[in-house]
Design an enzyme around this catalytic site. Structure first.
Site, PDB file in Angstrom:
ATOM      1  N   PHE A   1      21.355   2.787 -29.558  1.00 20.93           N
ATOM      2  CA  PHE A   1      19.968   2.434 -29.229  1.00 20.93           C
ATOM      3  C   PHE A   1      19.286   3.472 -28.326  1.00 20.93           C
ATOM      4  O   PHE A   1      18.134   3.303 -27.971  1.00 20.93           O
ATOM      5  CB  PHE A   1      19.920   1.056 -28.544  1.00 20.93           C
ATOM      6  CG  PHE A   1      20.586  -0.001 -29.364  1.00 20.93           C
ATOM      7  CD1 PHE A   1      20.019  -0.432 -30.553  1.00 20.93           C
ATOM      8  CD2 PHE A   1      21.800  -0.541 -28.974  1.00 20.93           C
ATOM      9  CE1 PHE A   1      20.647  -1.386 -31.337  1.00 20.93           C
ATOM     10  CE2 PHE A   1      22.431  -1.495 -29.751  1.00 20.93           C
ATOM     11  CZ  PHE A   1      21.860  -1.921 -30.940  1.00 20.93           C
TER      12      PHE A   1
ATOM     13  N   GLY B   1      21.408   9.534 -23.930  1.00 19.31           N
ATOM     14  CA  GLY B   1      20.571  10.197 -22.936  1.00 19.31           C
ATOM     15  C   GLY B   1      21.220  10.233 -21.565  1.00 19.31           C
ATOM     16  O   GLY B   1      22.444  10.090 -21.425  1.00 19.31           O
ATOM     17  N   ASP B   2      20.375  10.394 -20.549  1.00 20.33           N
ATOM     18  CA  ASP B   2      20.871  10.515 -19.176  1.00 20.33           C
ATOM     19  C   ASP B   2      21.575   9.239 -18.718  1.00 20.33           C
ATOM     20  O   ASP B   2      22.501   9.296 -17.906  1.00 20.33           O
ATOM     21  CB  ASP B   2      19.708  10.832 -18.228  1.00 20.33           C
ATOM     22  CG  ASP B   2      19.128  12.209 -18.498  1.00 20.33           C
ATOM     23  OD1 ASP B   2      19.852  13.047 -19.063  1.00 20.33           O
ATOM     24  OD2 ASP B   2      17.962  12.441 -18.161  1.00 20.33           O
ATOM     25  N   GLY B   3      21.131   8.101 -19.229  1.00 19.62           N
ATOM     26  CA  GLY B   3      21.759   6.833 -18.855  1.00 19.62           C
ATOM     27  C   GLY B   3      23.203   6.784 -19.349  1.00 19.62           C
ATOM     28  O   GLY B   3      24.101   6.316 -18.646  1.00 19.62           O
TER      29      GLY B   3
HETATM   30  N1  LIG Z   1      24.790  -0.709 -27.110  1.00 19.22           N
HETATM   31  C1  LIG Z   1      23.965  -0.721 -26.079  1.00 19.22           C
HETATM   32  N2  LIG Z   1      23.028  -1.675 -25.941  1.00 19.22           N
HETATM   33  C2  LIG Z   1      22.164  -1.690 -24.918  1.00 19.22           C
HETATM   34  N3  LIG Z   1      22.143  -0.764 -23.934  1.00 19.22           N
HETATM   35  C3  LIG Z   1      23.048   0.231 -24.013  1.00 19.22           C
HETATM   36  C4  LIG Z   1      23.994   0.306 -25.075  1.00 19.22           C
HETATM   37  N4  LIG Z   1      24.751   1.396 -24.898  1.00 19.22           N
HETATM   38  C5  LIG Z   1      24.321   1.982 -23.761  1.00 19.22           C
HETATM   39  N5  LIG Z   1      23.305   1.278 -23.224  1.00 19.22           N
HETATM   40  C6  LIG Z   1      22.506   1.580 -22.018  1.00 19.22           C
HETATM   41  O1  LIG Z   1      21.259   2.114 -22.432  1.00 19.22           O
HETATM   42  C7  LIG Z   1      20.733   2.921 -21.401  1.00 19.22           C
HETATM   43  C8  LIG Z   1      19.873   4.029 -21.971  1.00 19.22           C
HETATM   44  O2  LIG Z   1      20.637   4.787 -22.848  1.00 19.22           O
HETATM   45  P1  LIG Z   1      20.488   6.352 -23.064  1.00 19.22           P
HETATM   46  O3  LIG Z   1      20.582   7.039 -21.799  1.00 19.22           O
HETATM   47  O4  LIG Z   1      21.447   6.719 -24.121  1.00 19.22           O
HETATM   48  O5  LIG Z   1      19.040   6.510 -23.710  1.00 19.22           O
HETATM   49  P2  LIG Z   1      17.612   6.776 -23.108  1.00 19.22           P
HETATM   50  O6  LIG Z   1      17.354   5.918 -21.955  1.00 19.22           O
HETATM   51  O7  LIG Z   1      16.686   6.667 -24.216  1.00 19.22           O
HETATM   52  O8  LIG Z   1      17.704   8.245 -22.652  1.00 19.22           O
HETATM   53  P3  LIG Z   1      17.280   8.930 -21.303  1.00 19.22           P
HETATM   54  O9  LIG Z   1      18.181   8.307 -20.268  1.00 19.22           O
HETATM   55  O10 LIG Z   1      17.504  10.364 -21.544  1.00 19.22           O
HETATM   56  O11 LIG Z   1      15.851   8.558 -21.061  1.00 19.22           O
HETATM   57  C9  LIG Z   1      21.924   3.440 -20.651  1.00 19.22           C
HETATM   58  O12 LIG Z   1      21.729   3.270 -19.275  1.00 19.22           O
HETATM   59  C10 LIG Z   1      23.117   2.623 -21.142  1.00 19.22           C
HETATM   60  O13 LIG Z   1      23.763   1.990 -20.062  1.00 19.22           O
END
Ligand SMILES: Nc1ncnc2c1ncn2[C@@H]1O[C@H](COP(=O)(O)OP(=O)(O)OP(=O)(O)O)[C@@H](O)[C@H]1O
Length: 521
Positions: free
Chosen positions: A126, A181-183
């Site tokens: 996601f 991503g960063d998360g």
């Molecule tokens: N299967 C999942 N369902 C819901 N949340 C998830 C899942 N896997 C990971 N996460 C959480 O989603 C959050 C955001 O994910 P990720 O960092 O990959 O994407 P993003 O927020 O779009 O990218 P960025 O952090 O670069 O803005 C992370 O903090 C992570 O903890």
């Protein structure tokens, strides 16, 4: 096998006959192939095979005659972007071709750096625009080609990756990779640091303790919405480039800030730990998730218009020894001297800390080197890296170092909305973005922040001396929060300590102009 006899052979590449120089030089940067302007370091060879090879499903090729062999290597495209390139050599006969393949495979293993053999890959389906699975499917054939075993886990919830790293058996795993991503990077980092401390018997809550680094490296295949950490450590958000850095076993140490609140670890952070403006933007945007990515623009605009500032005391210890400062023009690049000198100092500091810990008397005056800044701040920002991203290619602090054991503290004092906008816009168009009378910047090792409540806050004092826009936006808040690598920390008083080179990434920092031009062919 007799190498000298091979060295004198001539091979043909792309119908041009070239000489291959003697490959038995001891240096790890020995050039493998040398032909006028063509140079290829053995460290950047991905794979060698007999015949004409293709990258499995991506690029199927007929096997080709056995007197040919293919070298897969890293090619620099534009800027920091890497791609996989192939060279097909033709030897005089089949035996010679086999000998070359064997020799080159040996050399790649011998001088090819610390390449991973076993990766554990976490995909956040996601993350970003929900493209992580598709993005991984494009780069996974490269791992196959390079003979790297991968175990892939698609996460099903937030903190799935972190918990897996903390709880499961990681025997044999020599690299963790996040596709997100960063998360997602933050999850892997928290899992790895937490696990390493537990195994070493170190308490993460103890602010004074030296945290232990792990030998497992982290790779980031960017598939999030900002991917700031990938951008700041590789120089580009490109999945193929990141996969190649992982395959050739690049290693880039990274400083980590440990953020504590009331003697408990709150969070680790590598990019922004920000109070005031960035805390408010994040808090505001979290309340408007239904808007999708537009919520950041909305929250940013609303927070700028409200022009809030917060009273507090910032205490910090400036970096010692460090020859650099946030306003110099020397940027952290591949092979950065400031960072490599810090790794030597890191050892000395550990020994010194250990000696101090063994002393029966406490330190004479532990607060002697603390500096203090009091006042009203629109933003208190701390960043251990430049925090560059495609939207702000210079980042919050363009000359911050990746691995020198320091972070840059940027204090934006009370100013008008237009002055603050000027500060924000300087990220992209000025050499010294801190050259403003209401901005102070320091390179620090530790930080403490205490908010200061004022009588007048109740009535609408410093924090809410409301401008027309603040009234318009309905923002009467006198308390902010911390934005810690994109996550809200619901406290105000925190302390932060920078841990030098606590984690290692599959990266090499941003390659500078000189190095890049060496390989332009
Ligand atoms: N299967 C999942 N369902 C819901 N949340 C998830 C899942 N896997 C990971 N996460 C959480 O989603 C959050 C955001 O994910 P990720 O960092 O990959 O994407 P993003 O927020 O779009 O990218 P960025 O952090 O670069 O803005 C992370 O903090 C992570 O903890």
């Amino acid at each position: 096998m007799s190498h000298p006899s091979l060295a004198s052979q001539h091979l043909s590449v792309n119908a041009v006959t070239i000489a291959v120089n003697a490959p038995q030089a001891p240096s790890s940067t020995r050039l493998l192939v040398c032909c006028q302007s063509f140079r290829l370091p053995v460290t950047e060879v991905v794979h060698v095979c007999v015949g004409r090879g293709g990258v499995s499903d991506l690029d199927p090729q007929p096997p080709g005659p056995e007197n040919q062999f293919t070298v897969f290597y890293v090619k620099r495209s534009t800027g920091q972007q890497w791609s996989l390139e192939t060279l097909v050599f033709t030897a005089q006969d089949r035996d010679l071709s086999h000998q070359w393949v064997q020799l080159l495979q040996q050399r790649t293993q011998q001088y090819g750096g610390r390449r991973p053999k076993n990766l554990l890959v976490f995909i956040n389906p996601f993350g970003g625009r929900g493209q992580a699975v598709r993005i991984y499917s494009k780069v996974s054939p490269l791992f196959q080609l390079a003979g790297i075993r991968t175990r892939v886990i698609e996460t099903t919830r937030a903190n799935h990756a972190r918990d897996h790293i903390l709880q499961e058996d990681l025997q044999g795993v020599d690299g963790l990779v996040c596709v997100g991503g960063d998360g997602m990077f933050s999850e892997l980092m928290h899992g790895l640091i937490g696990r390493t401390q537990r195994e070493a018997g170190v308490s993460e809550d103890d602010e004074e303790t030296e945290l232990q680094p792990s030998s497992i490296r982290i790779g980031i295949i960017p598939a999030g919405s900002t991917d700031c950490i990938c951008f700041a450590t590789v120089g580009i958000n490109d999945p193929m480039t990141s996969a190649l850095h992982i395959i050739i076993g690049d290693s880039q140490p990274l400083d980590v800030c440990a953020v504590h609140h009331q003697n408990r670890l709150a969070k680790y952070s590598v990019s922004l730990t920000g109070y005031g403006f960035y805390g408010d933007v994040l808090r505001e945007s979290d309340q408007h998730r239904w808007m999708g990515p537009f919520r950041y623009n909305y929250a940013g605009l609303k927070t700028v218009l409200s022009n809030r500032c917060y009273a507090g005391t910032v205490e910090f210890q400036a970096a010692e020894h460090v020859e650099s400062n946030p306003r110099d023009q020397s940027r952290c690049r591949t092979g950065c001297l400031v960072c490599s000198e810090s790794s030597g100092r890191l050892k000395e500091d550990c020994e010194e800390a250990e000696a101090k810990a063994n002393q029966t008397h406490p330190r004479q005056n532990p607060n002697s080197d603390w500096q203090r800044a009091e006042g009203s701040f629109i933003a208190v920002n701390l960043t251990a890296i430049s925090s560059a991203c495609p939207k702000s290619p210079d980042g919050l602090s363009p000359t911050a170092h990746l691995a020198d054991g320091t972070a840059d503290l940027i204090l934006v004092k009370k100013c008008s909305m237009f002055q603050f906008l000027r500060h924000l816009s300087r990220h992209t168009n000025q050499k010294d973005q801190f050259d403003l009378p209401f901005v102070d910047v320091y390179r620090v090792k530790t930080l403490r922040f205490m908010p200061r409540r004022q009588e007048s806050d109740v009535e609408g004092g410093v924090g809410s001396k409301k401008s027309f826009f603040a009234r318009l936006c309905g923002t009467s808040c006198t308390q902010s929060c911390w934005n810690c690598d994109g996550e809200v920390l619901p406290y105000e008083d925190i302390s932060v300590r920078v841990h030098c080179q606590l984690v290692n990434l599959f990266a090499r920092g941003i390659e500078g102009v000189r190095r890049a031009s060496l390989f332009k062919y």
